[in-house]
Write a protein that holds these residues in place. Sequence first.
Motif, PDB file in Angstrom:
ATOM      1  N   UNK A  81      67.911  39.127 -86.721  1.00 56.51           N
ATOM      2  CA  UNK A  81      67.711  38.140 -85.644  1.00 56.51           C
ATOM      3  C   UNK A  81      67.238  38.814 -84.353  1.00 56.51           C
ATOM      4  N   UNK A  82      67.588  40.088 -84.160  1.00 59.89           N
ATOM      5  CA  UNK A  82      67.188  40.792 -82.930  1.00 59.89           C
ATOM      6  C   UNK A  82      65.806  41.441 -83.076  1.00 59.89           C
ATOM      7  N   UNK A  83      65.604  42.174 -84.167  1.00 57.57           N
ATOM      8  CA  UNK A  83      64.371  42.974 -84.299  1.00 57.57           C
ATOM      9  C   UNK A  83      63.307  42.312 -85.174  1.00 57.57           C
ATOM     10  N   UNK A  84      63.637  41.184 -85.786  1.00 62.40           N
ATOM     11  CA  UNK A  84      62.661  40.526 -86.658  1.00 62.40           C
ATOM     12  C   UNK A  84      62.639  41.148 -88.050  1.00 62.40           C
ATOM     13  N   UNK A  85      61.651  40.712 -88.844  1.00 68.51           N
ATOM     14  CA  UNK A  85      61.588  41.181 -90.245  1.00 68.51           C
ATOM     15  C   UNK A  85      60.858  42.518 -90.347  1.00 68.51           C
ATOM     16  N   UNK A  86      61.528  43.554 -89.945  1.00 70.29           N
ATOM     17  CA  UNK A  86      60.923  44.887 -89.996  1.00 70.29           C
ATOM     18  C   UNK A  86      61.735  45.782 -90.945  1.00 70.29           C
ATOM     19  N   UNK A  87      61.128  46.886 -91.424  1.00 69.55           N
ATOM     20  CA  UNK A  87      61.912  47.825 -92.241  1.00 69.55           C
ATOM     21  C   UNK A  87      63.121  48.343 -91.464  1.00 69.55           C
ATOM     22  N   UNK A  88      62.930  48.571 -90.170  1.00 71.69           N
ATOM     23  CA  UNK A  88      64.028  49.092 -89.345  1.00 71.69           C
ATOM     24  C   UNK A  88      65.220  48.123 -89.328  1.00 71.69           C
ATOM     25  N   UNK A  89      64.944  46.832 -89.225  1.00 68.41           N
ATOM     26  CA  UNK A  89      66.028  45.841 -89.179  1.00 68.41           C
ATOM     27  C   UNK A  89      66.821  45.858 -90.490  1.00 68.41           C
ATOM     28  N   UNK A  90      66.104  46.013 -91.609  1.00 70.04           N
ATOM     29  CA  UNK A  90      66.794  46.032 -92.914  1.00 70.04           C
ATOM     30  C   UNK A  90      67.693  47.262 -93.045  1.00 70.04           C
ATOM     31  N   UNK A  91      67.292  48.372 -92.401  1.00 69.34           N
ATOM     32  CA  UNK A  91      68.052  49.635 -92.532  1.00 69.34           C
ATOM     33  C   UNK A  91      69.098  49.810 -91.432  1.00 69.34           C
ATOM     34  N   UNK A  92      69.072  48.948 -90.433  1.00 69.22           N
ATOM     35  CA  UNK A  92      69.871  49.150 -89.223  1.00 69.22           C
ATOM     36  C   UNK A  92      71.363  49.340 -89.520  1.00 69.22           C
ATOM     37  N   UNK A  93      71.927  48.466 -90.329  1.00 70.58           N
ATOM     38  CA  UNK A  93      73.384  48.505 -90.570  1.00 70.58           C
ATOM     39  C   UNK A  93      73.792  49.829 -91.199  1.00 70.58           C
ATOM     40  N   UNK A  94      72.954  50.322 -92.107  1.00 66.80           N
ATOM     41  CA  UNK A  94      73.271  51.591 -92.755  1.00 66.80           C
ATOM     42  C   UNK A  94      73.214  52.735 -91.738  1.00 66.80           C
ATOM     43  N   UNK A  95      72.174  52.729 -90.915  1.00 66.06           N
ATOM     44  CA  UNK A  95      72.025  53.791 -89.900  1.00 66.06           C
ATOM     45  C   UNK A  95      73.197  53.754 -88.913  1.00 66.06           C
ATOM     46  N   UNK A  96      73.551  52.562 -88.504  1.00 68.06           N
ATOM     47  CA  UNK A  96      74.662  52.408 -87.557  1.00 68.06           C
ATOM     48  C   UNK A  96      75.977  52.870 -88.212  1.00 68.06           C
ATOM     49  N   UNK A  97      76.117  52.569 -89.507  1.00 73.67           N
ATOM     50  CA  UNK A  97      77.320  53.011 -90.241  1.00 73.67           C
ATOM     51  C   UNK A  97      77.422  54.532 -90.222  1.00 73.67           C
ATOM     52  N   UNK A  98      76.267  55.202 -90.326  1.00 72.90           N
ATOM     53  CA  UNK A  98      76.256  56.661 -90.315  1.00 72.90           C
ATOM     54  C   UNK A  98      76.806  57.221 -89.016  1.00 72.90           C
ATOM     55  N   UNK A  99      76.465  56.578 -87.899  1.00 70.91           N
ATOM     56  CA  UNK A  99      76.978  57.040 -86.594  1.00 70.91           C
ATOM     57  C   UNK A  99      78.481  56.770 -86.519  1.00 70.91           C
ATOM     58  N   UNK A 100      78.862  55.583 -86.966  1.00 76.82           N
ATOM     59  CA  UNK A 100      80.296  55.234 -86.948  1.00 76.82           C
ATOM     60  C   UNK A 100      81.113  56.207 -87.792  1.00 76.82           C
ATOM     61  N   UNK A 101      80.527  56.644 -88.918  1.00 76.27           N
ATOM     62  CA  UNK A 101      81.253  57.565 -89.796  1.00 76.27           C
ATOM     63  C   UNK A 101      81.535  58.887 -89.079  1.00 76.27           C
ATOM     64  N   UNK A 102      80.573  59.304 -88.284  1.00 79.69           N
ATOM     65  CA  UNK A 102      80.748  60.538 -87.514  1.00 79.69           C
ATOM     66  C   UNK A 102      81.938  60.377 -86.551  1.00 79.69           C
ATOM     67  N   UNK A 103      82.001  59.225 -85.898  1.00 83.90           N
ATOM     68  CA  UNK A 103      83.092  58.950 -84.955  1.00 83.90           C
ATOM     69  C   UNK A 103      84.434  58.830 -85.698  1.00 83.90           C
ATOM     70  N   UNK A 104      84.409  58.131 -86.832  1.00 80.52           N
ATOM     71  CA  UNK A 104      85.661  57.942 -87.576  1.00 80.52           C
ATOM     72  C   UNK A 104      86.175  59.285 -88.111  1.00 80.52           C
ATOM     73  N   UNK A 105      85.242  60.150 -88.511  1.00 81.62           N
ATOM     74  CA  UNK A 105      85.658  61.480 -88.986  1.00 81.62           C
ATOM     75  C   UNK A 105      86.344  62.237 -87.852  1.00 81.62           C
ATOM     76  N   UNK A 106      85.786  62.117 -86.653  1.00 86.69           N
ATOM     77  CA  UNK A 106      86.407  62.744 -85.483  1.00 86.69           C
ATOM     78  C   UNK A 106      87.832  62.202 -85.296  1.00 86.69           C
ATOM     79  N   UNK A 107      87.960  60.880 -85.327  1.00 87.40           N
ATOM     80  CA  UNK A 107      89.282  60.251 -85.133  1.00 87.40           C
ATOM     81  C   UNK A 107      90.240  60.627 -86.266  1.00 87.40           C
ATOM     82  N   UNK A 108      89.690  60.736 -87.450  1.00 86.33           N
ATOM     83  CA  UNK A 108      90.461  61.102 -88.637  1.00 86.33           C
ATOM     84  C   UNK A 108      91.119  62.473 -88.435  1.00 86.33           C
ATOM     85  N   UNK A 109      90.318  63.447 -88.025  1.00 89.12           N
ATOM     86  CA  UNK A 109      90.866  64.785 -87.798  1.00 89.12           C
ATOM     87  C   UNK A 109      91.822  64.811 -86.607  1.00 89.12           C
TER      88      UNK A 109
END
Lengths: 518, 215
Positions: A81-109
């Motif tokens: 809904x924000x970026x339209x029908x682009x390849x980037x929009x389809x991949x966004x959630x996965x890419x964002x999850x990757x950043x979150x995982x980095x943060x969660x790993x930090x919190x985990x340790x």
Amino acid sequence: MAKRHLVILLLVLFVAAFLRFYNLGSIPAGLHGDAASQGYNAFSLLNSSKDRFGEPFPVLFRSLGSYQPPIYTYLTTIPVSIFGNTPMAARFISAFSGILLSLITFLFFRAFFPSKPGLALFGGALVAIAPWSVFFSRLAVEANLALVIFASSILLYWRSLKNPSLFITACLLLGLSTHAYYSERLLAVLFLPLYLLIFRKFWLHQKRWAILGLVIFILTQVPHFSMVTSGAYIRRFDQVSGSGMDNYLVYYSLPNLFFDSDSNLGRTMPGLSVFYGWMVVPLIFGIRELVLGKVTKEAGKILGLLLILTPIPAALTGDLFYPLRVLDFLWVLTLIIAIGLYSIYAYLKVNTAKIGLVVILALYSIFSLYISYFILFKYEKAENYGYAYVKLAEKLKGYKDKEVIIDSARDLGIGVRMAYLTRFDPRNIQEQLRPQMKTSYYNSSVNSDEVYILGNITVKPIRWGEVCRENVLFVGDQAALSDKEIKEHKLKFEFEIKDLSGKTALLGYKTQPEEKCK
Amino acid sequence: MKRKFLIILGVSLGNFWVYQLFANNILMGLLLTSESILLFLTALPERSKKIQVAVFIILTGLSLYLLAISFNKEIFYISDYEKIVQKNRGEYFGAELGKIYGNKAGIFYFDKFRPVVSKISGNFASNLDFEKYFLSKNPEEGRYPVFLLPLFILGLVRLIIVYQKTSVIYFLLALIVSSLVSISGKMGPMLLFPFFNLCIALGALNIWRKWQKDI
């Protein structure tokens, strides 16, 4: 948290974000059929509250002869809904999850080893630059989202040993992870009872929270129960089943993890393995720390349990070494590598040596990643991600006056890819696809031969009986439009689309009924 | 001591690999079996400096011999297919890296150094594939019966915990030399034979001690 650590954490998150979002729309070059399916279903939900088959709010998304777990697609409605029908929009959630995982790993340790803030930063940084994490974060794969949810639940299970009320949220997240990817469905039901068994002394004194958590977990499984009789799960199981001890042990193979490179969707990139080769050394040190009990006993138990359990779902499939299905395992290995690297770092007495170690490893890793992923993978694997079809979608804007037939004999995802890229009206697609379902929406038998009619463009296998029609443009690869067929049907060359490596990917030929059919 | 000696002797002779080594070259078989026993002795608390020196003298001799007769020439050989891949990659590097690639150092690194390192690390990795030694379905590769795998893992973990310097250095040197030589067929990375025997024997010794304690 000390200001210095906060600054380093922000730097780590910036690196994680950069490696995941830099040119996300163009690398991988193209759009995989599965990603297009998630993107178009999200687009369809936004516009009609139904998926592309006209099913209102599905529990599983019927797609390309199988089913996709739902959470990724529902969340993708936001970037679409924000970026339209682009390849980037389809991949966004996965890419964002990757950043979150980095943060969660930090919190985990931070939660596991509060006295070692440096270790938390090492953990976050290793996830940020790990080849497997960058690779899968840049693909629209549900497994990456599932991993973040699963990792968050593990963090909360650990915290719940101090604050039992967190057990409920941990169970909720663990339950949710089962709706994000197939591996977590099995992993969750294996992990939860074993976790309770290991920490039974604690939870026997906290029965109220334990029972509440279990009830919440069971409630999250209700949608799965409703699917059991439909056959939809059997469909997926049929597609991937096949097991053996070899399939399990292959995930512990050092060459597979650290040295062998490959570039299939389920693996990683040219010239680089799942981890960097140097990481084998800190892995050994990390195991040593675990075995010697230098990490706390409880933390060792959880990590040990995860190390044994996480490859099991993938081992039950027929594929030998398929990293996409073991992201949880790769994350656990990254945690052990971080523990090992930190022990080496702590062993060094001179600050210059410590800084030198970190800087050299970081620069070498990012350089290797750049060469392998942002250059070699981009060029050499463009054909695997349908780069030519993204170009074709632009090219066909100049052919509105022609009837275009795109051959779909060898790639199931062309129709949905073109529908996504051209923002074709979902209601129209629903009217086309619903009648083409040969079985009920949830079924053990799922056909994947749908024909897409997108205005003047039809996506279907080419039938040569149509060459006698005027004003028709055939588009296909060299197998579909071979020299023999071109000669025999007297087709006239219109255009050629090359992939990034310079190889011909698609050809466009128009019919000449006056020559062929006179 | 007698029991320990019997364990390492049993492990060194109780596998498929040793017979392949003896069948191919009796002297090599004898040297590697002796090396297995010596390496095992260096891992015991009552080790002596002389044994450590003997281990590395034999290793050096065997390494020089293998490098002289079986150096892997494939490392520097570029096949026609590799030439095509390299040419294409040169174009990609040129397009993306510009002057970083288009100078003498860049071309040397990407076209000469990187492919060689990649081949060596490939050989290095294939020697590290521990499953191949125990679980291979290929009769050419199967070297130890599968029931020795748990003992090997146990021994390896034991080595990691106690950090026995001689064994670790032996393993690394043997691994590096094995990555540079090409020994086809059943012989395989034979310099690692003593290390595998050591781990299995340590694992067996561990279980033996535990069993003795229990009774």
